[in-house]
Design an enzyme around this catalytic site. Structure first.
Site, PDB file in Angstrom:
ATOM      1  N   GLY A  11     -11.081  -8.571   7.218  1.00 47.43           N
ATOM      2  CA  GLY A  11     -11.232  -7.481   6.202  1.00 47.43           C
ATOM      3  C   GLY A  11     -12.806  -7.046   6.509  1.00 47.43           C
ATOM      4  N   GLY A  14     -13.900  -3.514   5.520  1.00 49.06           N
ATOM      5  CA  GLY A  14     -13.546  -3.104   4.297  1.00 49.06           C
ATOM      6  C   GLY A  14     -15.044  -3.188   3.227  1.00 49.06           C
ATOM      7  N   SER A 134      -7.314 -12.308  -7.307  1.00 47.14           N
ATOM      8  CA  SER A 134      -7.595 -10.764  -8.087  1.00 47.14           C
ATOM      9  C   SER A 134      -7.284 -10.943  -9.664  1.00 47.14           C
ATOM     10  CB  SER A 134      -6.711  -9.415  -7.366  1.00 47.14           C
ATOM     11  OG  SER A 134      -6.481  -8.591  -8.461  1.00 47.14           O
ATOM     12  N   GLU A 136      -5.421  -9.252 -11.035  1.00 46.85           N
ATOM     13  CA  GLU A 136      -4.096  -8.536 -11.368  1.00 46.85           C
ATOM     14  C   GLU A 136      -3.133  -9.642 -11.359  1.00 46.85           C
ATOM     15  OE1 GLU A 136      -2.295  -5.403 -11.207  1.00 46.85           O
ATOM     16  OE2 GLU A 136      -4.475  -4.908 -12.095  1.00 46.85           O
ATOM     17  N   TYR A 158       1.469  -6.065  -5.815  1.00 51.32           N
ATOM     18  CA  TYR A 158       0.154  -6.487  -5.345  1.00 51.32           C
ATOM     19  C   TYR A 158      -0.130  -7.681  -6.078  1.00 51.32           C
ATOM     20  CZ  TYR A 158      -5.073  -6.586  -5.231  1.00 51.32           C
ATOM     21  OH  TYR A 158      -6.311  -7.002  -4.894  1.00 51.32           O
ATOM     22  N   LYS A 162      -0.742 -11.395  -4.725  1.00 48.45           N
ATOM     23  CA  LYS A 162      -2.204 -12.203  -4.732  1.00 48.45           C
ATOM     24  C   LYS A 162      -1.827 -13.747  -5.526  1.00 48.45           C
ATOM     25  CE  LYS A 162      -5.141  -9.568  -3.126  1.00 48.45           C
ATOM     26  NZ  LYS A 162      -6.270  -9.960  -1.896  1.00 48.45           N
ATOM     27  N   ARG A 193     -16.815   1.621  -1.668  1.00 46.76           N
ATOM     28  CA  ARG A 193     -15.221   1.595  -1.973  1.00 46.76           C
ATOM     29  C   ARG A 193     -14.463   3.002  -1.578  1.00 46.76           C
ATOM     30  NH1 ARG A 193     -11.632  -1.696  -4.497  1.00 46.76           N
ATOM     31  NH2 ARG A 193     -11.701  -1.472  -6.766  1.00 46.76           N
TER      32      ARG A 193
HETATM   33  P1  NDP Z   1     -11.060  -2.583   1.212  1.00 50.11           P
HETATM   34  O1  NDP Z   1      -9.697  -2.068   0.902  1.00 50.11           O
HETATM   35  O2  NDP Z   1     -12.257  -2.003   1.132  1.00 50.11           O
HETATM   36  O3  NDP Z   1     -10.827  -3.633   2.581  1.00 50.11           O
HETATM   37  C1  NDP Z   1      -9.734  -4.549   2.811  1.00 50.11           C
HETATM   38  C2  NDP Z   1      -9.574  -4.718   4.606  1.00 50.11           C
HETATM   39  O4  NDP Z   1      -8.493  -5.250   4.786  1.00 50.11           O
HETATM   40  C3  NDP Z   1      -9.598  -3.279   5.341  1.00 50.11           C
HETATM   41  O5  NDP Z   1     -10.682  -3.225   6.199  1.00 50.11           O
HETATM   42  C4  NDP Z   1      -8.399  -3.154   5.844  1.00 50.11           C
HETATM   43  O6  NDP Z   1      -8.096  -2.848   7.160  1.00 50.11           O
HETATM   44  C5  NDP Z   1      -8.131  -4.717   6.058  1.00 50.11           C
HETATM   45  N1  NDP Z   1      -6.716  -4.970   6.326  1.00 50.11           N
HETATM   46  C6  NDP Z   1      -5.536  -4.425   5.814  1.00 50.11           C
HETATM   47  N2  NDP Z   1      -4.562  -4.923   6.444  1.00 50.11           N
HETATM   48  C7  NDP Z   1      -4.736  -5.795   7.277  1.00 50.11           C
HETATM   49  C8  NDP Z   1      -3.998  -6.927   8.112  1.00 50.11           C
HETATM   50  N3  NDP Z   1      -2.822  -6.946   8.053  1.00 50.11           N
HETATM   51  N4  NDP Z   1      -4.744  -7.577   8.862  1.00 50.11           N
HETATM   52  C9  NDP Z   1      -6.209  -7.865   8.923  1.00 50.11           C
HETATM   53  N5  NDP Z   1      -6.732  -6.613   7.972  1.00 50.11           N
HETATM   54  C10 NDP Z   1      -6.254  -6.035   7.326  1.00 50.11           C
HETATM   55  O7  NDP Z   1     -11.021  -3.985  -0.056  1.00 50.11           O
HETATM   56  P2  NDP Z   1     -12.221  -4.810  -0.846  1.00 50.11           P
HETATM   57  O8  NDP Z   1     -13.210  -4.857   0.256  1.00 50.11           O
HETATM   58  O9  NDP Z   1     -12.309  -3.913  -2.046  1.00 50.11           O
HETATM   59  O10 NDP Z   1     -11.497  -6.029  -1.223  1.00 50.11           O
HETATM   60  C11 NDP Z   1     -11.645  -7.314  -0.592  1.00 50.11           C
HETATM   61  C12 NDP Z   1     -10.800  -8.225  -1.014  1.00 50.11           C
HETATM   62  O11 NDP Z   1     -10.768  -8.423  -2.419  1.00 50.11           O
HETATM   63  C13 NDP Z   1      -9.238  -7.881  -0.887  1.00 50.11           C
HETATM   64  O12 NDP Z   1      -8.412  -8.922  -0.756  1.00 50.11           O
HETATM   65  C14 NDP Z   1      -8.964  -7.325  -2.365  1.00 50.11           C
HETATM   66  O13 NDP Z   1      -7.338  -7.386  -2.651  1.00 50.11           O
HETATM   67  C15 NDP Z   1      -9.507  -8.211  -3.251  1.00 50.11           C
HETATM   68  N6  NDP Z   1     -10.055  -7.664  -4.568  1.00 50.11           N
HETATM   69  C16 NDP Z   1     -10.969  -6.718  -4.461  1.00 50.11           C
HETATM   70  C17 NDP Z   1     -11.134  -6.136  -5.768  1.00 50.11           C
HETATM   71  C18 NDP Z   1     -12.050  -4.781  -5.864  1.00 50.11           C
HETATM   72  O14 NDP Z   1     -12.519  -4.318  -6.975  1.00 50.11           O
HETATM   73  N7  NDP Z   1     -12.881  -4.542  -4.734  1.00 50.11           N
HETATM   74  C19 NDP Z   1     -10.735  -6.846  -7.078  1.00 50.11           C
HETATM   75  C20 NDP Z   1     -10.020  -7.719  -6.749  1.00 50.11           C
HETATM   76  C21 NDP Z   1      -9.501  -8.381  -5.772  1.00 50.11           C
HETATM   77  P3  NDP Z   1      -7.869  -1.230   7.079  1.00 50.11           P
HETATM   78  O15 NDP Z   1      -8.421  -0.227   6.047  1.00 50.11           O
HETATM   79  O16 NDP Z   1      -7.731  -0.913   8.457  1.00 50.11           O
HETATM   80  O17 NDP Z   1      -6.253  -1.272   6.911  1.00 50.11           O
HETATM   81  P1  GDP Z   2      -7.318  -0.957  -9.594  1.00 52.16           P
HETATM   82  O1  GDP Z   2      -7.731  -1.625 -11.055  1.00 52.16           O
HETATM   83  O2  GDP Z   2      -7.245  -1.647  -8.522  1.00 52.16           O
HETATM   84  O3  GDP Z   2      -6.097  -0.324 -10.056  1.00 52.16           O
HETATM   85  O4  GDP Z   2      -8.381   0.221  -9.607  1.00 52.16           O
HETATM   86  P2  GDP Z   2      -8.298   1.866  -9.744  1.00 52.16           P
HETATM   87  O5  GDP Z   2      -9.703   2.474  -9.583  1.00 52.16           O
HETATM   88  O6  GDP Z   2      -7.173   2.332  -8.651  1.00 52.16           O
HETATM   89  O7  GDP Z   2      -7.883   2.085 -11.057  1.00 52.16           O
HETATM   90  C1  GDP Z   2      -8.609   1.660 -12.240  1.00 52.16           C
HETATM   91  C2  GDP Z   2      -8.312   2.320 -13.478  1.00 52.16           C
HETATM   92  O8  GDP Z   2      -8.346   3.744 -13.469  1.00 52.16           O
HETATM   93  C3  GDP Z   2      -6.644   2.237 -13.773  1.00 52.16           C
HETATM   94  O9  GDP Z   2      -6.551   1.815 -15.053  1.00 52.16           O
HETATM   95  C4  GDP Z   2      -6.148   3.597 -13.601  1.00 52.16           C
HETATM   96  O10 GDP Z   2      -5.080   4.106 -14.337  1.00 52.16           O
HETATM   97  C5  GDP Z   2      -7.358   4.528 -14.074  1.00 52.16           C
HETATM   98  N1  GDP Z   2      -7.314   5.644 -13.446  1.00 52.16           N
HETATM   99  C6  GDP Z   2      -7.698   7.089 -14.196  1.00 52.16           C
HETATM  100  N2  GDP Z   2      -7.443   8.197 -13.427  1.00 52.16           N
HETATM  101  C7  GDP Z   2      -7.412   7.599 -11.963  1.00 52.16           C
HETATM  102  C8  GDP Z   2      -7.106   8.431 -10.919  1.00 52.16           C
HETATM  103  O11 GDP Z   2      -7.181   9.356 -10.951  1.00 52.16           O
HETATM  104  N3  GDP Z   2      -7.081   7.558  -9.832  1.00 52.16           N
HETATM  105  C9  GDP Z   2      -7.124   5.943  -9.732  1.00 52.16           C
HETATM  106  N4  GDP Z   2      -7.089   5.350  -8.850  1.00 52.16           N
HETATM  107  N5  GDP Z   2      -7.414   5.233 -11.065  1.00 52.16           N
HETATM  108  C10 GDP Z   2      -7.385   6.086 -12.094  1.00 52.16           C
END
Ligand code: NDP
Ligand code: GDP
Length: 335
Positions: A11, A14, A134, A136, A158, A162, A193
C-alpha cells in the site's frame, strides 16, 4: 544514515504508505514498496496519478510487483528482499464500497493478510509484521471510548474483513511466535487522502469553490462524528509499535470526536466562506445512523509508546485546505 534495515510496505502508493516511506527513509531504512498494479493492463489511473503521493521519493525507494490476492507474488517478495519489518497497509479502504464488493473485500483485506503472514512464516520468520487494523472492527461497540480489549462487533464487510485480519495477526503471534502486531486505527487524514473520504471531499471542494471552479458541496449527514487525526502522526505510531517489545496491539486515535459540520465550518472559514451557502444534503451520501460513537482511548499508545499526535483537529483542517488551495492554483493533479 543507512541503518541496514529493510522495510517492506504494502500500500505504499496510498496515503499512509507514502508518509511511512518518507519516515523510514529519514531513519535510514531501505524501503521496498509493493505495487499491485505495476505493469498491469487494468490500472485505472495514469502512472502520474498512481505515483503522485511518492513522487518526491521515487528515486529512493524500490517498487516491486505483488498483490495481496496472489500468494506466490508475496512469497517471492519476502524471499527476494528478506525484509526486517513488514507493514501491511494495502487494502480496499472505502467502507461504503465494501457493500458492493463483499467477497473481493474479504479476499484482499482478510485472506490477503493470511497469505502475507504465511509467506513471512515460511520465508522470513524473524521479520516484524504490522497489520493496519481499523476502528471499524468495533462497529457498534458496547463501550465508548474503545480500548484494546473492547469486544469486536463489526457491522460492515470492511469491518468484518479487518476483524479476520486482526485475529489472524494475533494468532500468528500466539501460535507461531511471530512478531506480529495490529494497530487499531481511527480515521486519519491529510492532503493525500483519496477524495471519496469526507474530509478531503470537503477541503478539495471548498478550495474549488473559492477559486470559482465549483458552487456546491453535496454531503451526507452533517451530524456524523469521527475521531480524526493527522496521517503523518499515525504512521509514527506504526513505526513505534514495531520497535516496541514485547509485541502488542494498540488503539491509535486522537481520543476526541468532531462532526462533519464542524469540519465544514473550519474548512470554509479558513477560506473566508460560510459553509451554509454551499453545502447541500444529498441522500446518496447519507448512511444509516451510528448509535454508538467510535472514539479511541489511546492511553496505552501514549504511555507505552510515548506517542503523541502533533496536529490538533483545527490544524489538520487548515493544513488540508491550504494544501488543496495551493494544488489547485498550481494546476497539480493529485488523487
Ligand atoms: P489508501 O486507500 O490511501 O491506500 C491503500 C493502498 O492499498 C492503495 O495504494 C491501493 O492501491 C493498495 N491496494 C489495494 N488493493 C491492493 C492489493 N490487492 N494488493 C496490493 N495493494 C493493494 O489507504 P490508507 O493509506 O488511508 O490506509 C492504510 C491502511 O490503514 C489500510 O489498510 C486501511 O484499511 C487502514 N486504515 C486506514 C484508516 C484511515 O483513516 N486512513 C483508518 C483505519 C484503518 P490502489 O489505489 O492502486 O488500489
Ligand atoms: P469512514 O469512517 O472510513 O467511512 O470515512 P468517511 O470519510 O468516508 O466517512 C466519515 C463520516 O462522514 C461517515 O460517518 C459518513 O457518513 C460521513 N459523511 C457525511 N457526508 C459524507 C460524504 O459525502 N462522503 C463521505 N465519504 N462521508 C460522508
Amino acid at each position: 544514515m543507512p541503518n541496514n534495515r529493510t522495510a517492506l510496505i504494502t500500500g505504499i502508493l496510498g496515503q499512509d504508505g507514502s508518509y511511512l516511506a518518507e519516515l523510514l527513509l529519514q531513519k535510514g531504512y531501505t524501503v521496498i514498496g509493493m505495487d499491485h498494479a505495476a505493469g498491469a493492463a487494468n490500472a485505472v489511473q495514469s502512472t502520474a496519478q498512481r505515483f503522485a503521493r511518492v513522487q518526491s521519493i521515487l528515486g529512493s525507494i524500490t517498487l516491486a510487483p505483488g498483490d495481496l490476492a496472489d500468494q506466490a507474488s508475496l512469497l517471492h517478495l519476502i524471499e527476494t528482499y528478506q525484509p526486517d519489518e513488514v507493514y501491511n497497509l494495502a487494502a480496499h479502504t472505502f467502507v461504503p464500497a465494501s457493500w458492493g464488493q463483499i467477497v473481493c473485500t474479504g479476499e484482499i483485506n482478510a485472506l490477503g493478510v493470511a497469505r502475507l503472514l504465511d509467506s513471512i512464516h515460511q520465508a522470513r520468520p524473524q521479520a516484524r509484521f504490522l497489520q493496519a487494523s481499523s476502528s471499524e472492527v468495533f462497529g457498534h461497540p458496547i463501550e465508548s471510548p474503545q480500548r484494546e480489549n473492547t469486544p469486536f462487533s463489526p457491522r460492515t464487510p470492511y469491518g468484518i474483513a479487518k476483524a479476520y485480519a486482526h485475529w489472524t495477526t494475533v494468532n500468528y503471534r500466539q501460535s507461531f511466535g511471530l512478531f506480529a502486531v495490529a494497530a487499531i486505527l481511527y480515521n486519519h487524514e491529510s492532503e493525500r487522502r483519496p477524495p471519496d473520504f469526507v474530509t478531503r471531499k470537503i477541503t478539495q471542494t471548498a478550495a474549488r469553490i473559492k477559486l470559482g471552479l465549483a458552487d456546491q458541496l453535496p454531503l451526507g449527514s452533517l451530524d456524523a462524528r469521527r475521531d480524526w487525526g493527522f496521517a503523518g502522526d499515525y504512521v509514527e505510531a506504526l513505526w513505534r509499535m514495531v520497535q516496541h517489545e514485547p509485541p502488542e496491539d494498540f488503539v491509535i486515535g486522537f481520543g476526541e470526536t468532531h462532526t462533519v459540520r464542524e469540519f465544514c465550518q473550519l474548512a470554509f472559514g479558513r477560506l473566508d466562506l460560510d459553509y451554509r451557502d454551499y453545502v447541500i444534503v444529498d441522500p446518496r451520501f447519507v448512511r444509516p445512523p451510528e448509535p454508538v460513537q467510535l472514539i479511541a482511548d489511546p492511553t496505552n499508545a501514549r504511555q507505552k509508546l510515548a506517542w503523541q499526535p502533533t496536529l490538533t483537529f483545527e490544524q489538520l483542517v487548515q493544513r488540508m485546505v491550504d494544501a488543496d488551495l495551493q494544488q489547485l492554483k498550481q494546476g497539480i493533479s493529485r488523487p
